[in-house]
Design a protein around this motif. Structure first.
Motif, PDB file in Angstrom:
ATOM      1  N   GLU A 167       0.879  -1.247   0.024  1.00 43.55           N
ATOM      2  CA  GLU A 167       0.055  -0.016  -0.026  1.00 43.55           C
ATOM      3  C   GLU A 167       1.049   1.290  -0.052  1.00 43.55           C
ATOM      4  OE1 GLU A 167      -2.404  -0.669   3.455  1.00 43.55           O
ATOM      5  OE2 GLU A 167      -4.177  -1.972   2.139  1.00 43.55           O
ATOM      6  N   GLN A 168       1.981   1.385   0.859  1.00 41.79           N
ATOM      7  CA  GLN A 168       2.934   2.509   0.795  1.00 41.79           C
ATOM      8  C   GLN A 168       3.444   2.616  -0.640  1.00 41.79           C
ATOM      9  OE1 GLN A 168       5.236   1.386   3.993  1.00 41.79           O
ATOM     10  NE2 GLN A 168       3.980   2.424   5.860  1.00 41.79           N
ATOM     11  N   TYR A 169       3.975   1.669  -1.130  1.00 40.13           N
ATOM     12  CA  TYR A 169       4.675   1.648  -2.393  1.00 40.13           C
ATOM     13  C   TYR A 169       3.369   2.215  -3.598  1.00 40.13           C
ATOM     14  CZ  TYR A 169       6.400   0.183  -7.117  1.00 40.13           C
ATOM     15  OH  TYR A 169       6.834   0.188  -8.368  1.00 40.13           O
ATOM     16  N   LEU A 170       2.276   1.851  -3.381  1.00 38.22           N
ATOM     17  CA  LEU A 170       1.152   2.210  -4.422  1.00 38.22           C
ATOM     18  C   LEU A 170       1.014   3.731  -4.209  1.00 38.22           C
ATOM     19  CD1 LEU A 170      -1.330  -0.761  -4.348  1.00 38.22           C
ATOM     20  CD2 LEU A 170       0.461  -0.153  -6.221  1.00 38.22           C
ATOM     21  N   GLU A 171       0.829   4.010  -3.023  1.00 37.60           N
ATOM     22  CA  GLU A 171       0.925   5.476  -2.576  1.00 37.60           C
ATOM     23  C   GLU A 171       2.029   6.412  -3.312  1.00 37.60           C
ATOM     24  OE1 GLU A 171      -1.466   8.527  -1.430  1.00 37.60           O
ATOM     25  OE2 GLU A 171      -1.954   6.568  -1.237  1.00 37.60           O
ATOM     26  N   LYS A 172       3.162   5.897  -3.085  1.00 38.98           N
ATOM     27  CA  LYS A 172       4.257   6.436  -3.383  1.00 38.98           C
ATOM     28  C   LYS A 172       4.410   6.557  -5.175  1.00 38.98           C
ATOM     29  CE  LYS A 172       9.463   5.700  -3.495  1.00 38.98           C
ATOM     30  NZ  LYS A 172      10.449   4.824  -3.162  1.00 38.98           N
ATOM     31  N   ILE A 173       3.789   5.743  -5.896  1.00 41.30           N
ATOM     32  CA  ILE A 173       3.847   5.871  -7.154  1.00 41.30           C
ATOM     33  C   ILE A 173       2.394   6.475  -7.759  1.00 41.30           C
ATOM     34  CG2 ILE A 173       5.641   3.716  -7.491  1.00 41.30           C
ATOM     35  CD1 ILE A 173       3.293   2.039  -8.559  1.00 41.30           C
ATOM     36  N   LYS A 174       1.696   6.409  -6.973  1.00 42.01           N
ATOM     37  CA  LYS A 174       0.159   7.167  -7.519  1.00 42.01           C
ATOM     38  C   LYS A 174       0.444   8.454  -8.273  1.00 42.01           C
ATOM     39  CE  LYS A 174      -4.307   7.984  -5.752  1.00 42.01           C
ATOM     40  NZ  LYS A 174      -4.603   8.948  -6.684  1.00 42.01           N
ATOM     41  N   ALA A 175       1.315   9.078  -7.755  1.00 41.01           N
ATOM     42  CA  ALA A 175       1.400  10.466  -8.381  1.00 41.01           C
ATOM     43  C   ALA A 175       1.763  10.556 -10.033  1.00 41.01           C
ATOM     44  CB  ALA A 175       2.234  11.592  -7.395  1.00 41.01           C
ATOM     45  N   GLY A 176       2.658   9.657 -10.023  1.00 47.66           N
ATOM     46  CA  GLY A 176       3.418   9.234 -11.268  1.00 47.66           C
ATOM     47  C   GLY A 176       2.289   8.668 -12.396  1.00 47.66           C
ATOM     48  N   CYS A 177       1.365   7.928 -11.709  1.00 50.84           N
ATOM     49  CA  CYS A 177       0.517   7.190 -12.646  1.00 50.84           C
ATOM     50  C   CYS A 177      -0.820   7.895 -12.738  1.00 50.84           C
ATOM     51  CB  CYS A 177      -0.184   5.919 -11.728  1.00 50.84           C
ATOM     52  SG  CYS A 177       0.840   4.742 -11.397  1.00 50.84           S
ATOM     53  N   ASP A 178      -1.032   8.828 -11.783  1.00 44.89           N
ATOM     54  CA  ASP A 178      -2.123  10.004 -11.960  1.00 44.89           C
ATOM     55  C   ASP A 178      -1.673  10.916 -13.197  1.00 44.89           C
ATOM     56  OD1 ASP A 178      -3.658   8.770 -10.038  1.00 44.89           O
ATOM     57  OD2 ASP A 178      -3.285  10.182  -8.566  1.00 44.89           O
ATOM     58  N   PHE A 179      -0.397  11.509 -13.157  1.00 49.59           N
ATOM     59  CA  PHE A 179       0.197  12.186 -14.125  1.00 49.59           C
ATOM     60  C   PHE A 179       0.161  11.605 -15.609  1.00 49.59           C
ATOM     61  CE2 PHE A 179       3.621  13.584 -17.085  1.00 49.59           C
ATOM     62  CZ  PHE A 179       3.438  14.962 -16.899  1.00 49.59           C
ATOM     63  N   ILE A 180       0.514  10.325 -15.666  1.00 53.74           N
ATOM     64  CA  ILE A 180       0.079   9.690 -17.117  1.00 53.74           C
ATOM     65  C   ILE A 180      -1.195   9.696 -17.518  1.00 53.74           C
ATOM     66  CG2 ILE A 180       0.452   7.477 -18.169  1.00 53.74           C
ATOM     67  CD1 ILE A 180       3.162   7.158 -16.520  1.00 53.74           C
ATOM     68  N   THR A 181      -2.083   9.461 -16.497  1.00 53.96           N
ATOM     69  CA  THR A 181      -3.623   9.129 -16.825  1.00 53.96           C
ATOM     70  C   THR A 181      -4.168  10.586 -17.239  1.00 53.96           C
ATOM     71  OG1 THR A 181      -3.729   7.237 -15.332  1.00 53.96           O
ATOM     72  CG2 THR A 181      -5.760   8.268 -15.994  1.00 53.96           C
ATOM     73  N   ASP A 182      -3.810  11.478 -16.176  1.00 53.89           N
ATOM     74  CA  ASP A 182      -4.282  12.956 -16.493  1.00 53.89           C
ATOM     75  C   ASP A 182      -4.027  13.608 -17.740  1.00 53.89           C
ATOM     76  OD1 ASP A 182      -5.668  12.423 -13.989  1.00 53.89           O
ATOM     77  OD2 ASP A 182      -4.350  13.625 -12.756  1.00 53.89           O
ATOM     78  N   ASN A 183      -2.822  13.419 -18.125  1.00 50.58           N
ATOM     79  CA  ASN A 183      -2.043  13.972 -19.119  1.00 50.58           C
ATOM     80  C   ASN A 183      -2.106  13.169 -20.509  1.00 50.58           C
ATOM     81  OD1 ASN A 183      -1.249  16.726 -17.760  1.00 50.58           O
ATOM     82  ND2 ASN A 183      -0.078  15.368 -16.586  1.00 50.58           N
ATOM     83  N   TYR A 184      -2.864  12.025 -20.418  1.00 51.94           N
ATOM     84  CA  TYR A 184      -2.666  11.139 -21.597  1.00 51.94           C
ATOM     85  C   TYR A 184      -3.226  11.845 -23.084  1.00 51.94           C
ATOM     86  CZ  TYR A 184      -3.353   7.307 -24.676  1.00 51.94           C
ATOM     87  OH  TYR A 184      -3.426   6.284 -25.903  1.00 51.94           O
ATOM     88  N   GLU A 185      -4.393  12.590 -23.019  1.00 48.05           N
ATOM     89  CA  GLU A 185      -4.677  13.307 -24.263  1.00 48.05           C
ATOM     90  C   GLU A 185      -3.886  14.256 -24.667  1.00 48.05           C
ATOM     91  OE1 GLU A 185      -9.062  14.138 -23.697  1.00 48.05           O
ATOM     92  OE2 GLU A 185      -9.777  12.447 -23.078  1.00 48.05           O
ATOM     93  N   ALA A 186      -3.311  15.058 -23.738  1.00 48.33           N
ATOM     94  CA  ALA A 186      -2.563  16.235 -24.085  1.00 48.33           C
ATOM     95  C   ALA A 186      -1.367  15.504 -24.811  1.00 48.33           C
ATOM     96  CB  ALA A 186      -2.174  17.079 -22.907  1.00 48.33           C
ATOM     97  N   ARG A 187      -0.799  14.544 -24.308  1.00 52.90           N
ATOM     98  CA  ARG A 187       0.698  13.917 -24.651  1.00 52.90           C
ATOM     99  C   ARG A 187       0.211  13.339 -25.834  1.00 52.90           C
ATOM    100  NH1 ARG A 187       2.405   9.649 -21.098  1.00 52.90           N
ATOM    101  NH2 ARG A 187       4.436  10.065 -22.094  1.00 52.90           N
ATOM    102  N   GLU A 188      -0.914  12.568 -26.393  1.00 49.78           N
ATOM    103  CA  GLU A 188      -1.410  11.964 -27.431  1.00 49.78           C
ATOM    104  C   GLU A 188      -1.263  13.039 -28.466  1.00 49.78           C
ATOM    105  OE1 GLU A 188      -5.353  10.265 -27.962  1.00 49.78           O
ATOM    106  OE2 GLU A 188      -4.095   8.219 -28.055  1.00 49.78           O
ATOM    107  N   LYS A 189      -1.936  14.243 -28.164  1.00 47.25           N
ATOM    108  CA  LYS A 189      -2.032  15.347 -29.044  1.00 47.25           C
ATOM    109  C   LYS A 189      -1.035  15.877 -29.551  1.00 47.25           C
ATOM    110  CE  LYS A 189      -4.096  20.010 -29.464  1.00 47.25           C
ATOM    111  NZ  LYS A 189      -4.383  21.065 -28.840  1.00 47.25           N
ATOM    112  N   ASN A 190      -0.026  15.930 -28.585  1.00 49.19           N
ATOM    113  CA  ASN A 190       1.553  16.423 -28.750  1.00 49.19           C
ATOM    114  C   ASN A 190       2.215  15.418 -29.661  1.00 49.19           C
ATOM    115  OD1 ASN A 190       1.071  18.797 -27.216  1.00 49.19           O
ATOM    116  ND2 ASN A 190       1.918  18.017 -25.541  1.00 49.19           N
ATOM    117  N   ARG A 191       2.076  14.223 -29.492  1.00 49.69           N
ATOM    118  CA  ARG A 191       2.661  13.245 -30.361  1.00 49.69           C
ATOM    119  C   ARG A 191       2.119  13.408 -31.897  1.00 49.69           C
ATOM    120  NH1 ARG A 191       4.899  13.930 -27.196  1.00 49.69           N
ATOM    121  NH2 ARG A 191       5.606  13.072 -25.439  1.00 49.69           N
TER     122      ARG A 191
END
Length: 105
Positions: free
Chosen positions: A68-92
Motif C-alpha cells: 500500500e505504501q509503494y502504491l501510494e508512492k507511485i500514485k502521483a506518477g500514474c495519475d500524471f500519466i492518466t491525467d495528461n494522456y490526451e494532451a500527450r497524445e495530441k502532442n505526439r
C-alpha cells in the motif's frame, strides 16, 4: 442356619456387585484419562497452529502495508500519466505531422 446362609449369600452377592461396580468405574476412569490426554495433545497442537497462523497474519499484514505504501508512492506518477494522456497524445500527433513536413522539405 438358613438365615445365616441367606445373610452370607447376600453379603457375597453384595461384595461381587461392589467389585464389579469398582472394576467398571476403574475402566471408565482409565478411558477418561486416555481421553483427557488425547484432548490435551489436540489442544497443544491447536495452540501451536494458532501461533503459526498469527505469525503468518502479522507477516501478511506487514507485506500488505508495504504494498500500500509503494502504491501510494507511485500514485502521483500514474495519475500524471492518466491525467495528461490526451494532451500527450495530441502532442505526439503534432510532432509526427511536423516530422512528416520536415522530411518533405
Amino acid at each position: 442356619a438358613d438365615e445365616e446362609t441367606a445373610h452370607h449369600d447376600a453379603e457375597q452377592t453384595a461384595q461381587a456387585d461392589y467389585e464389579d461396580s469398582m472394576a467398571a468405574l476403574k475402566k471408565a476412569e482409565e478411558e477418561l484419562q486416555e481421553s483427557l490426554v488425547k484432548s490435551q495433545e489436540e489442544l497443544a497442537e491447536a495452540e501451536k497452529s494458532l501461533v503459526i497462523k498469527r505469525q503468518e497474519l502479522e507477516k501478511t499484514e506487514a507485506e500488505k502495508l508495504a504494498i500500500e505504501q509503494y502504491l501510494e508512492k507511485i500514485k502521483a506518477g500514474c495519475d500524471f500519466i492518466t491525467d495528461n494522456y490526451e494532451a500527450r497524445e495530441k502532442n505526439r500527433g503534432l510532432e509526427t505531422e511536423a516530422l512528416k513536413k520536415a522530411t518533405k522539405l
